[in-house]
Structure formats: C-alpha cells, structure tokens
Design a protein around this motif. Sequence first.
Motif, PDB file in Angstrom:
ATOM      1  N   SER A 414       3.587   5.337   3.806  1.00 45.11           N
ATOM      2  CA  SER A 414       2.325   4.652   3.508  1.00 45.11           C
ATOM      3  C   SER A 414       2.643   3.205   3.155  1.00 45.11           C
ATOM      4  CB  SER A 414       1.604   5.317   2.330  1.00 45.11           C
ATOM      5  OG  SER A 414       2.407   5.176   1.169  1.00 45.11           O
ATOM      6  N   ALA A 415       1.625   2.372   3.245  1.00 47.74           N
ATOM      7  CA  ALA A 415       1.831   0.957   2.903  1.00 47.74           C
ATOM      8  C   ALA A 415       0.558   0.411   2.306  1.00 47.74           C
ATOM      9  CB  ALA A 415       2.220   0.172   4.143  1.00 47.74           C
ATOM     10  N   ASN A 416       0.725  -0.517   1.380  1.00 43.40           N
ATOM     11  CA  ASN A 416      -0.437  -1.076   0.698  1.00 43.40           C
ATOM     12  C   ASN A 416      -0.464  -2.594   0.865  1.00 43.40           C
ATOM     13  OD1 ASN A 416      -2.180  -2.149  -1.290  1.00 43.40           O
ATOM     14  ND2 ASN A 416      -2.048  -0.208  -2.424  1.00 43.40           N
ATOM     15  N   GLU A 417      -1.519  -3.042   1.561  1.00 46.66           N
ATOM     16  CA  GLU A 417      -1.594  -4.476   1.850  1.00 46.66           C
ATOM     17  C   GLU A 417      -1.854  -5.311   0.591  1.00 46.66           C
ATOM     18  OE1 GLU A 417      -4.606  -3.823   4.700  1.00 46.66           O
ATOM     19  OE2 GLU A 417      -3.092  -2.778   5.879  1.00 46.66           O
ATOM     20  N   GLN A 418      -2.605  -4.745  -0.360  1.00 45.93           N
ATOM     21  CA  GLN A 418      -2.886  -5.499  -1.580  1.00 45.93           C
ATOM     22  C   GLN A 418      -1.624  -5.725  -2.406  1.00 45.93           C
ATOM     23  OE1 GLN A 418      -5.938  -3.241  -1.156  1.00 45.93           O
ATOM     24  NE2 GLN A 418      -6.538  -5.202  -0.215  1.00 45.93           N
ATOM     25  N   SER A 419      -0.915  -4.620  -2.665  1.00 44.50           N
ATOM     26  CA  SER A 419       0.262  -4.742  -3.544  1.00 44.50           C
ATOM     27  C   SER A 419       1.520  -5.151  -2.771  1.00 44.50           C
ATOM     28  CB  SER A 419       0.521  -3.409  -4.261  1.00 44.50           C
ATOM     29  OG  SER A 419       0.764  -2.397  -3.290  1.00 44.50           O
ATOM     30  N   GLN A 420       1.421  -5.174  -1.420  1.00 48.36           N
ATOM     31  CA  GLN A 420       2.588  -5.506  -0.566  1.00 48.36           C
ATOM     32  C   GLN A 420       3.769  -4.589  -0.913  1.00 48.36           C
ATOM     33  OE1 GLN A 420       2.742  -8.529   1.944  1.00 48.36           O
ATOM     34  NE2 GLN A 420       0.796  -7.447   1.922  1.00 48.36           N
ATOM     35  N   THR A 421       3.458  -3.300  -0.925  1.00 52.98           N
ATOM     36  CA  THR A 421       4.500  -2.292  -1.149  1.00 52.98           C
ATOM     37  C   THR A 421       4.371  -1.204  -0.103  1.00 52.98           C
ATOM     38  OG1 THR A 421       3.037  -1.107  -2.656  1.00 52.98           O
ATOM     39  CG2 THR A 421       4.672  -2.581  -3.686  1.00 52.98           C
ATOM     40  N   ALA A 422       5.471  -0.475   0.092  1.00 55.32           N
ATOM     41  CA  ALA A 422       5.418   0.638   1.043  1.00 55.32           C
ATOM     42  C   ALA A 422       6.276   1.775   0.542  1.00 55.32           C
ATOM     43  CB  ALA A 422       5.921   0.171   2.402  1.00 55.32           C
ATOM     44  N   GLU A 423       5.855   2.991   0.926  1.00 58.81           N
ATOM     45  CA  GLU A 423       6.665   4.157   0.603  1.00 58.81           C
ATOM     46  C   GLU A 423       7.438   4.542   1.861  1.00 58.81           C
ATOM     47  OE1 GLU A 423       6.205   8.631  -1.318  1.00 58.81           O
ATOM     48  OE2 GLU A 423       4.479   7.656  -0.396  1.00 58.81           O
ATOM     49  N   LEU A 424       8.739   4.625   1.717  1.00 55.48           N
ATOM     50  CA  LEU A 424       9.589   4.932   2.887  1.00 55.48           C
ATOM     51  C   LEU A 424      10.322   6.238   2.664  1.00 55.48           C
ATOM     52  CD1 LEU A 424      11.488   1.534   3.505  1.00 55.48           C
ATOM     53  CD2 LEU A 424       9.278   2.242   4.417  1.00 55.48           C
ATOM     54  N   GLU A 425      10.595   6.917   3.755  1.00 60.35           N
ATOM     55  CA  GLU A 425      11.517   8.058   3.729  1.00 60.35           C
ATOM     56  C   GLU A 425      12.760   7.552   4.443  1.00 60.35           C
ATOM     57  OE1 GLU A 425      10.543  12.049   3.832  1.00 60.35           O
ATOM     58  OE2 GLU A 425      12.667  11.863   3.226  1.00 60.35           O
ATOM     59  N   ASN A 426      13.868   7.355   3.682  1.00 61.50           N
ATOM     60  CA  ASN A 426      15.090   6.861   4.338  1.00 61.50           C
ATOM     61  C   ASN A 426      16.279   7.721   3.941  1.00 61.50           C
ATOM     62  OD1 ASN A 426      15.895   5.984   1.828  1.00 61.50           O
ATOM     63  ND2 ASN A 426      15.661   3.788   2.276  1.00 61.50           N
ATOM     64  N   SER A 427      17.480   7.271   4.231  1.00 63.61           N
ATOM     65  CA  SER A 427      18.653   8.116   4.004  1.00 63.61           C
ATOM     66  C   SER A 427      18.859   8.412   2.511  1.00 63.61           C
ATOM     67  CB  SER A 427      19.903   7.465   4.580  1.00 63.61           C
ATOM     68  OG  SER A 427      20.137   6.256   3.896  1.00 63.61           O
ATOM     69  N   ARG A 428      18.200   7.637   1.654  1.00 63.12           N
ATOM     70  CA  ARG A 428      18.331   7.865   0.211  1.00 63.12           C
ATOM     71  C   ARG A 428      17.226   8.771  -0.331  1.00 63.12           C
ATOM     72  NH1 ARG A 428      22.479   4.131  -1.844  1.00 63.12           N
ATOM     73  NH2 ARG A 428      23.038   3.091   0.073  1.00 63.12           N
ATOM     74  N   GLY A 429      16.286   9.108   0.523  1.00 59.11           N
ATOM     75  CA  GLY A 429      15.157   9.924   0.059  1.00 59.11           C
ATOM     76  C   GLY A 429      13.869   9.135   0.158  1.00 59.11           C
ATOM     77  N   ARG A 430      12.924   9.437  -0.716  1.00 53.71           N
ATOM     78  CA  ARG A 430      11.641   8.719  -0.705  1.00 53.71           C
ATOM     79  C   ARG A 430      11.692   7.593  -1.711  1.00 53.71           C
ATOM     80  NH1 ARG A 430       6.273  12.001   0.124  1.00 53.71           N
ATOM     81  NH2 ARG A 430       6.900  13.164   1.951  1.00 53.71           N
ATOM     82  N   ILE A 431      11.387   6.373  -1.256  1.00 48.17           N
ATOM     83  CA  ILE A 431      11.365   5.271  -2.221  1.00 48.17           C
ATOM     84  C   ILE A 431      10.140   4.402  -1.962  1.00 48.17           C
ATOM     85  CG2 ILE A 431      13.887   5.094  -2.569  1.00 48.17           C
ATOM     86  CD1 ILE A 431      13.437   2.441  -0.756  1.00 48.17           C
ATOM     87  N   THR A 432       9.738   3.719  -3.007  1.00 49.19           N
ATOM     88  CA  THR A 432       8.666   2.740  -2.851  1.00 49.19           C
ATOM     89  C   THR A 432       9.284   1.373  -3.116  1.00 49.19           C
ATOM     90  OG1 THR A 432       6.999   4.322  -3.542  1.00 49.19           O
ATOM     91  CG2 THR A 432       6.406   1.994  -3.715  1.00 49.19           C
ATOM     92  N   ILE A 433       9.140   0.469  -2.159  1.00 48.79           N
ATOM     93  CA  ILE A 433       9.752  -0.856  -2.322  1.00 48.79           C
ATOM     94  C   ILE A 433       8.726  -1.952  -2.068  1.00 48.79           C
ATOM     95  CG2 ILE A 433      12.154  -0.267  -1.763  1.00 48.79           C
ATOM     96  CD1 ILE A 433      11.505  -1.263   1.116  1.00 48.79           C
ATOM     97  N   LYS A 434       9.090  -3.151  -2.537  1.00 48.94           N
ATOM     98  CA  LYS A 434       8.245  -4.308  -2.236  1.00 48.94           C
ATOM     99  C   LYS A 434       8.620  -4.797  -0.842  1.00 48.94           C
ATOM    100  CE  LYS A 434       6.367  -7.556  -4.912  1.00 48.94           C
ATOM    101  NZ  LYS A 434       5.030  -6.979  -5.028  1.00 48.94           N
TER     102      LYS A 434
END
Length: 557
Positions: A414-434
């Motif tokens: 998912s991604a949020n245009e207001q907060s400019q953040t996204a939730e990713l599923e990557n090799s480290r697991g699920r993370i939310t980053i700017k």
Amino acid sequence: MDLKLDGILAMVENLNVKRRSLPADIRRTIEGLRDTGYNTNMAVADIVDNSIAAGASEIRIQIALQTNKKIIAYFGDDGHGMDEIAVEGAMTYGSPERAIKKSLGKFGLGLKTASSSMCRRYSVLSKSGENDQFATLTWDLDHVQEVGDWEVLEVPVSDEDKEAFNELCGPIGTLVKWEKCDRLLGRTRSPDHSDAKVLAGINKIVKNLDEHLATYFHRFLDPDDDRAPNVKMFVNGSPVIPWNPFAPGLSESSELPVIEAETADGNTSEITMTGWFLPHKNDCNKDQQKLVKHANNKQGFWIFRESRLIQSGTWADIGLTQEPHYSLLRVEFDFTHELDEAFDVDVKKSKIQIDPGLAEELSRQMRPLRREAQARHRQNRVRTTQTSVIGSLHRGANVAVQGTAGVARPVVLSANEQSQTAELENSRGRITIKVPVSAAPRTKDVVIRTVDDILDGQLWHARIEKDDDGKRQIVVLLNQHHDFYTKIYRAASTGTATGIDLLIWSLVNAEYNNATDELTRVFDDLRDEISMNLKKLLHDFDIADLDDSEDEEIGND
Ligand SMILES: Nc1ncnc2c1ncn2[C@@H]1O[C@H](COP(=O)(O)OP(=O)(O)OP(=O)(O)O)[C@@H](O)[C@H]1O
Ligand SMILES: [Mg+2]
C-alpha cells in the motif's frame, strides 16, 4: 616549341632507319573509339562543352522516341556556328587545335568520341550567318564498315532538321544530331523492348541528365556566379536549375592556402581550394535538405577545370575512403587548363591523376578540415541522441525488467500520497518506509524513465507510481540534467544505455528489497554521495576526447 624540337631530334635519330607507313584499320579504329568509357551524362557534357566554347547563351537538348520507334537526340546551341570548312574540321577525328587554350575543348576528339559512344550515326548542322546555307556532315559507322574508309556523308538537310534547328538553335548556331542510338539507354537494352519501356528509359536518362548538367555546369547556369560565362540549358523543354554542391547560403567555408603546382612546361599554375562544412541534416528543414543533398558519397574533393566540374565527391586522389564522419565536408578544388598535362586530363574530362607529392600536400591540408568535419558530425550525433533518448533509449531496459521472472523484488502492499509512505513486502519482511508516492497515473510497463524535475542534484530517484488498474510499483526516475545523463547516457549506444539502466534499476531494486527504516536514510546518503562524485568526475569530461578509433584514423591520414 619543345615538341617541335623533339620531333626534329627523332627525325635525325631515325635518318638511317628503314621506314614505311602503317595505316590504322579504319573499321576497327572507329569502332574501338566508341569504347573509351563514356556514360550518357559524360557524353552529353562533352557536346555541351563545345556549345559553351562556341559562346552559346542557350543550349537545348531534345531526346525523343520517333514515330518510327527510333530514339533521336538533338543538341542545339545559339553559339557562333560553323561554315563548311569549320564543320569539316569539327567532324575530323583529331580536329585542328583550338586557338583559345582555356576553352572546354582540348583534344579535337570529344564531338566524335562522345557521339559515337552513344550512337552509330551522328551529324552536325551549323550556320554561322543568318542567311547562310546549312553546313552539314554525317558520320555513319555502318557506312564506314561498308566502305572501309574515312568517308563522311553529305546528307541533304530535311524539313524536320530545319524545324529542329529553328526550335533548338535559332537563326545561327549548331545542331548535333544522334541517330541509331544503340547505347543511349545502356548496352543491355534488348531490341524487343516495348515502347513503354523505351519511354521509361528515356525519362530516366533525361532525369539523370538534368541532375548531371545542373551539377557539372552549375557555375555557368547560375546567373549570379561570375566565375563562368552565363548559359541557360533546357532538357526536353524544361530549364536546368543549377545545383551548387556547397550550399553556400547554408554552409560555412574556409579558404585554403593556394598551391603552386608545376605545369608540364616547367612553369607553375595555381590550385585553389575552399573547404565547405555543410549544416547537419538534423539542423536543416526539408527545403534546406533538398539544397544540401546530404550523402556520404558526396564528401571529398569536387574538382573543377576552368570552372567546369569534372570530378565529384572523392578522396580517392589522396588515397582515402569516404567515411560517414566526414560526410559534412566538401572541398571545392579549382585548376586551369595549364595543369591539363600535369593532371593527365583525359578525353572525357572526367578524371584527373594526382601525383604522390601533391597527394601528400593535399592530405596535409585536409587534416584540420577533416578533424573539424568529424567534430561537427559528432556534436550532432550527441544532439540527435538527446532528442530521441526519452522515447527509445530506455525501451530495452523496460522490456527486460518487465519480462524477467525470478528477480527478487519488493512488493508494494500500500502507499499513502499524503504521508509519502509505503508498506513493502521485501526480503526483510513487511516494512513501512518514507518514499515518494505519486498520485499521477503511471505509464504501463515503464519502470525506468527520465524526468526533468529532480532538483536535489541526485542522478536517480525512486518513486511509487500507480497503474491505471491500480497496481503500484517502484519506478526509477533518471535525472535528465545530471552530468552523467547528459555526458554518458546521451552519447551511449542504445545497447550501452540499456546496460546502464539495468545496473541502476538493479541498485534501486536491491535497495528497496533490503530496505529498513534505518537503511533507507543510509541509501539516500549513498545516492547523494554517488551522484555528487559522478558530477565532479564528469565536470570537465568530453566523451569526444576518448574516441580513439576516429582520431587514430586522422593521425594515419
Ligand atoms: N557546338 C559547336 N559550335 C561551334 N563549333 C563547334 C561545336 N562543336 C564542335 N565545334 C568545333 O569542332 C571542333 C571539334 O570538337 P571536338 O569536341 O571534337 O574537339 P575539341 O572540343 O576541340 O576538343 P575535345 O576533344 O577536348 O572535346 C572544335 O574544336 C570546334 O572548333
Ligand atoms: Mg569538345
């Protein structure tokens, strides 16, 4: 003077040697003289030379298929014309030497060799005074074969010929007529060709001829060019429009030092040269392109004898080949009749021979010009890439990235245009980053492309974009203004650019596939440092300086 002396010496030397006459076989000689290597354009140009030498102001050429299905060609001029004695001299193989040495005639053969190279029967009709009778003679090669003698025909002037004379010459002048044109359309023409095919053949030679005359006599045809007398030419009624191969209004020129060349009699005569740098095709609109006629095989020396072009677009005389990176250079090369012997000018006046000493000097003088032409060619190549790069340069990488399975990549949950953040599923697991998130719809299947709004000086950014169907993906954005982009990408071939794209995409992909909140800041700093270093490294860099192969070639000139 020298020739006479040589003759006397030869007579003295051979005084005690037994001598006898050994006449040429007329039948074989006159046929052999057909094969001196003329093509249609050269042959016609030889006839035109004579008309210009006769002071013509208009030359009218008519090539037609007669009702009897035979091709006939007329060449009419309004020059000073000839009386009977002059026509006899004109039709002699080895005409009397011309009084004016700088005239376009030299050997006393052109009229005969050019005409007979194209046809088996040719005539001259001429009038030097308005109220004079026509002076006329005809060579018919079949008749010569029949009688085995240098026998010309005095064919009565027909009404048709009179009409042609009036139409193509006027009150006085000279008309050359070619009949039995067995070679005008080329030697391969078989006798059973249909009228339509013959007509198509005539149209083709008329078109070629128009171009040839427009080029080879352009100084004569151009009323504003005062280096040669003015003359108008018409081919089958259409005026020949001069074409100046140097496009003076559009090109830049550079005059070269005059070369004093040695003449056969030990004096010197000047060779003058001007180098012309043509505008690049991409810098020309359609009309300008028509004026320049860009072509690789038009580069090189354009050689003029007494203002009449005799050889076009060649480096052969200095032992070089035509390379695309010199295609913007044409060199105007002028010499006078005084160098005819030194240059071995042939009967067709279609080629000169340059001795090794002069070739070396020419080669030396060409070096800076060729270097300049090469630089202009390169400059434009870089510019061309600039305009097309956005559309096509990154296509290869986009296709490769989309089409390759098995590359571990982060999934955007998912991604949020207001907060400019996204939730990713990557090799480290699920993370939310700017991360930058765009609301604008993404061009489908594009994962790497250029943008012009990266203002922090970094070479690339990543951004989450959304397809029409709502699917979000990480897209690599390349900074069009970064030095690495302007100096390396744009000068790269499509293959190399694809390679660089894939490298950068792989870096970004690895970054987000391994991102954690903390690492994201480190990656950002790294990107800053890499972009800054590349900028510094490329500040004074010019890719043209590295182009060894081309420079070496210049060095070898
Ligand atoms: N159209 C013409 N008008 C007037 N005189 C002509 C014409 N054509 C030819 N002549 C005369 O005929 C002569 C022979 O012409 P020809 O073309 O055979 O030889 P040339 O022009 O003297 O030398 P080259 O062999 O170099 O052409 C010329 O010298 C000229 O005197
Ligand atoms: Mg001649």
